[in-house]
Design a protein around this motif. Structure first.
Motif, PDB file in Angstrom:
ATOM      1  N   ILE A  88      26.632  16.277 -19.625  1.00 18.01           N
ATOM      2  CA  ILE A  88      27.134  18.031 -19.001  1.00 18.01           C
ATOM      3  C   ILE A  88      27.028  17.622 -17.608  1.00 18.01           C
ATOM      4  N   LEU A  89      28.349  18.251 -17.018  1.00 13.73           N
ATOM      5  CA  LEU A  89      28.159  18.209 -15.543  1.00 13.73           C
ATOM      6  C   LEU A  89      28.398  19.541 -15.153  1.00 13.73           C
ATOM      7  N   ASP A  90      27.756  20.416 -14.754  1.00 12.49           N
ATOM      8  CA  ASP A  90      27.588  21.927 -14.541  1.00 12.49           C
ATOM      9  C   ASP A  90      28.384  22.182 -12.882  1.00 12.49           C
ATOM     10  N   GLY A  91      28.915  23.479 -12.838  1.00  8.77           N
ATOM     11  CA  GLY A  91      28.989  23.763 -11.412  1.00  8.77           C
ATOM     12  C   GLY A  91      30.565  23.216 -10.975  1.00  8.77           C
ATOM     13  N   MET A  92      31.501  23.139 -11.949  1.00  6.75           N
ATOM     14  CA  MET A  92      32.716  22.807 -11.415  1.00  6.75           C
ATOM     15  C   MET A  92      33.703  24.026 -11.229  1.00  6.75           C
ATOM     16  N   ASN A  93      34.493  23.756 -10.331  1.00  3.63           N
ATOM     17  CA  ASN A  93      35.654  25.176 -10.106  1.00  3.63           C
ATOM     18  C   ASN A  93      36.918  24.652 -10.396  1.00  3.63           C
ATOM     19  N   SER A  94      37.841  25.207 -11.246  1.00  5.52           N
ATOM     20  CA  SER A  94      39.054  24.745 -11.678  1.00  5.52           C
ATOM     21  C   SER A  94      40.145  25.926 -11.069  1.00  5.52           C
ATOM     22  N   ILE A  95      41.154  25.296 -10.646  1.00  8.48           N
ATOM     23  CA  ILE A  95      42.422  26.143 -10.295  1.00  8.48           C
ATOM     24  C   ILE A  95      43.478  25.728 -11.137  1.00  8.48           C
TER      25      ILE A  95
END
Length: 113
Positions: free
Chosen positions: A36-43
């Motif tokens: 689990i990798l938290d803290g991603m931002n997606s556009i």
């Protein structure tokens, strides 16, 4: 040796959802391991509009024989209308052989007669 192992890339709305899905997949023997990798931002574009959201990534390690079941299970549990589930092949002759052996042993669908 041909192991036919895969990494699945899945995005979720938050860490709580990622943890719920990841735990279910490992508990149900559909994946050997989930990161689990938290803290991603997606556009991205959705319904013709540009969206920007915080998300969490799941990296699911499993065998090819489990991909359909994993995808189905993710879709059942996921909050998104169209969840991102993308499969990548793990190169057969690269990396830690002992780890790849463990991954295969813990994720391969048993052979049925």
């Amino acid at each position: 040796m041909y192991r036919n192992l895969r990494l699945l890339y899945v995005t979720t709305s938050d860490k709580k959802e990622a943890r719920k899905i990841g735990r279910a997949l490992v508990n149900e023997n559909l994946a050997a391991c989930v990161n689990i990798l938290d803290g991603m931002n997606s556009i991205y574009k959705w319904d013709g509009e540009i969206q920007e959201d915080a998300e969490c990534i799941l990296i699911i390690k499993t065998h090819y024989s489990r991909i359909r079941k994993v995808t189905r299970r993710v879709k059942e549990m996921h909050s998104y209308e169209v969840p991102c589930v993308i499969s990548f092949t793990i190169t057969e002759d690269e990396g830690n052989e002992e780890y790849l052996d463990w991954l295969e042993k813990n994720s391969k669908e048993p052979f049925k007669l």
